[in-house]
Motif scaffolding. Structure first.
Motif, mmCIF file in Angstrom:
data_model
loop_
_atom_site.group_PDB
_atom_site.id
_atom_site.type_symbol
_atom_site.label_atom_id
_atom_site.label_comp_id
_atom_site.label_asym_id
_atom_site.label_seq_id
_atom_site.Cartn_x
_atom_site.Cartn_y
_atom_site.Cartn_z
ATOM 1 N N PRO A 3 28.920 -5.573 3.263
ATOM 2 C CA PRO A 3 27.470 -5.349 3.186
ATOM 3 C C PRO A 3 26.889 -5.897 1.888
ATOM 4 C CG PRO A 3 28.689 -3.282 2.960
ATOM 5 C CD PRO A 3 29.711 -4.358 3.019
ATOM 6 N N PHE A 4 25.877 -6.765 2.016
ATOM 7 C CA PHE A 4 25.244 -7.415 0.859
ATOM 8 C C PHE A 4 23.760 -7.047 0.876
ATOM 9 C CE2 PHE A 4 23.058 -10.934 -1.235
ATOM 10 C CZ PHE A 4 23.871 -11.221 -2.325
ATOM 11 N N GLY A 5 23.328 -6.328 -0.129
ATOM 12 C CA GLY A 5 21.929 -5.878 -0.156
ATOM 13 C C GLY A 5 21.098 -6.672 -1.153
ATOM 14 N N SER A 25 24.576 -15.447 5.274
ATOM 15 C CA SER A 25 25.481 -14.338 4.959
ATOM 16 C C SER A 25 26.631 -14.233 5.964
ATOM 17 C CB SER A 25 24.710 -13.020 4.877
ATOM 18 O OG SER A 25 23.991 -12.808 6.068
ATOM 19 N N CYS A 32 23.693 -9.016 5.740
ATOM 20 C CA CYS A 32 22.696 -8.952 4.677
ATOM 21 C C CYS A 32 21.605 -7.926 4.974
ATOM 22 C CB CYS A 32 22.085 -10.337 4.505
ATOM 23 S SG CYS A 32 21.076 -10.460 3.033
ATOM 24 N N TYR A 33 21.313 -7.091 3.991
ATOM 25 C CA TYR A 33 20.235 -6.105 4.087
ATOM 26 C C TYR A 33 19.187 -6.412 3.032
ATOM 27 C CZ TYR A 33 23.755 -3.448 6.665
ATOM 28 O OH TYR A 33 24.696 -3.058 7.568
ATOM 29 N N ARG A 51 17.777 -5.477 8.307
ATOM 30 C CA ARG A 51 19.079 -6.149 8.347
ATOM 31 C C ARG A 51 18.857 -7.509 8.980
ATOM 32 N NH1 ARG A 51 22.014 -6.249 12.812
ATOM 33 N NH2 ARG A 51 20.915 -4.429 13.636
ATOM 34 N N PHE A 64 20.436 2.243 6.968
ATOM 35 C CA PHE A 64 21.827 1.939 6.623
ATOM 36 C C PHE A 64 22.241 2.659 5.345
ATOM 37 C CE2 PHE A 64 18.760 -1.460 5.790
ATOM 38 C CZ PHE A 64 18.783 -1.575 4.416
ATOM 39 N N PRO A 67 24.027 -0.545 0.425
ATOM 40 C CA PRO A 67 25.056 -1.589 0.442
ATOM 41 C C PRO A 67 25.917 -1.544 -0.827
ATOM 42 C CG PRO A 67 22.904 -2.485 1.012
ATOM 43 C CD PRO A 67 22.671 -1.100 0.531
ATOM 44 N N SER A 68 27.197 -1.863 -0.668
ATOM 45 C CA SER A 68 28.079 -1.738 -1.844
ATOM 46 C C SER A 68 27.878 -2.895 -2.827
ATOM 47 C CB SER A 68 29.535 -1.629 -1.414
ATOM 48 O OG SER A 68 29.796 -2.557 -0.405
#
Ligand SMILES: Nc1ncnc2c1ncn2[C@@H]1O[C@H](COP(=O)(O)OP(=O)(O)O)[C@@H](O)[C@H]1O
Ligand SMILES: [Mg+2]
Length: 367
Positions: A3-5, A25, A32-33, A51, A64, A67-68
């Protein structure tokens, strides 16, 4: 999928840049968020945002987990929403389970204080916090020409040039792409204008440096540095920003234009070209490491470097959330690289982080 925010203060900010990153992504094994710090529910810690849907190739509303990995592109102002978001972002940065690509940089004065005790000290214009108006007067009496700028400013906002004449004081600024000049007949009148300005937001004072070209346009060199897929700092590109004739700013937001570095440097004498290039190399190879060692981890920086008439280089500004306009104008082929860069560096961080965590976990397993 990792997860990419991407975090911004409003959903329209940098829309096309964010869309281009998101569209790539999936190919990096990421989802991608996009969200605002204020859209995190403080109770459930769930985020209401969007998202990027790979099949539809567009954003879809979603809820969600935080994201990490977070790419922070929040640009704060004086507004209530910025004030609401700042503590939320600080809280996010303090969490161990969230990795920011970069942690940002402090204000211009704190940055000056850090860099002035480093090997880059000779490149920094002397800067001090304006505590009272008389400090400005005594600097004007000594130096005749000074610059004052907000310690938290960006895009050339709120910057003033002050020049002492025999009795009067000339103040010049640029607002809405126009040059505004004012003459104050005496110090009292200057104080009446300056006091509210410095009361409203903290300002710093610097000597005015002659950073204009032969036709009185202020100009500077803008360099974009980023980390690559292995976390190694690279220069992505550099260009020259040229401001308005008779103006004080070279920021593009103030109406500046762009020239490519090679065209500009080819007009220099060979000896000065060589010395400028080698000093630029010294700055770009040292600066990111000093910032990361003394302040915090970073993914990218934009450096503004002034070139004085005598050839001296000055580090004017370092931005941890740089734009890409200057380098893209001079090298449009960089587009793909720049759209992939945050994802690839994020992936590198995620993998090295999890490796570290794993090895840490393995170590603790033995005991
Ligand atoms: N001390 C100075 N002397 C002359 N020009 C300056 C000085 N400081 C800044 N400038 C001009 O103003 C521009 C904006 O200043 P900068 O410190 O980068 O603030 P901002 O964060 O608003 O971009 C610079 O790019 C340069 O053109
Ligand atoms: Mg700047």
């Amino acid at each position: 999928m990792i997860p990419f925010g991407i975090m911004t203060l409003n959903i329209e900010s940098e829309a096309s840049y964010i869309h281009e990153i998101a569209a790539r992504s999936h190919s990096c094994g990421m989802v991608c968020y996009h969200f605002l710090p204020s859209s995190i529910n403080p109770l459930t810690k769930l985020v209401q945002g969007r998202r990027f849907c790979e099949t539809k190739q567009r954003w879809v509303d979603d809820q969600f987990l935080i994201p990490s990995l977070i790419y922070d592109r929040c640009f704060y102002g004086d507004d209530a929403h910025s004030k609401q978001c700042i503590p939320i972002v600080s809280w996010l940065k303090s969490r161990d389970d969230i990795t920011f690509l970069g942690f940002g940089l402090p204000n211009k004065l704190a940055l000056y204080e850090t860099l002035s005790s480093s090997r880059l000290a000779p490149y920094l214009p002397h800067s001090g916090l304006i505590k009272d108006c008389s400090q400005v007067i005594s600097a004007l009496n000594k130096q005749k020409k000074i610059i004052i700028k907000p310690i938290n400013g960006s895009q050339g906002y709120g910057i003033y040039y002050l020049r002492k004449n025999d009795k009067t004081i000339h103040v010049k600024t640029e607002k809405n792409k126009k040059i505004i000049s004012r003459i104050f007949p005496n110090e009292t009148k200057l104080f009446q204008w300056l006091q509210p300005l410095i009361n409203f937001r903290p300002y710093l004072i610097q000597p005015y440096l002659e950073l204009s070209n032969t036709v009185s346009q202020p100009f500077d060199i803008r360099i974009l540095l980023q980390k690559d897929v292995q976390g190694v700092w690279l220069e992505r590109g550099k260009g020259i920003r040229i401001g308005n004739t008779g103006g004080i700013l070279s920021n593009l937001s103030a109406g500046g234009s762009v020239l490519d570095f090679t065209t500009w440097s080819s007009t220099l004498l060979q000896a000065s070209k060589e010395s400028i290039c080698s000093e630029l190399h010294f700055i770009t190879t040292n600066l990111p490491h000093i910032l990361e060692k003394e302040i915090s981890p970073l993914f990218e920086i934009g450096i503004d470097i002034g070139v004085a008439k005598n050839g001296a280089l000055w580090i004017l500004d370092v931005n941890s959330k740089p734009g890409r306009k200057v380098v893209l104008k001079t090298d449009p082929d960089l587009k793909e690289t720049l759209f992939f860069a945050p994802l690839l560096y994020g992936k590198y961080l995620f993998q090295s982080d999890s490796k570290e965590r794993k090895s840490h976990y393995e170590k603790t397993l033995y005991h």
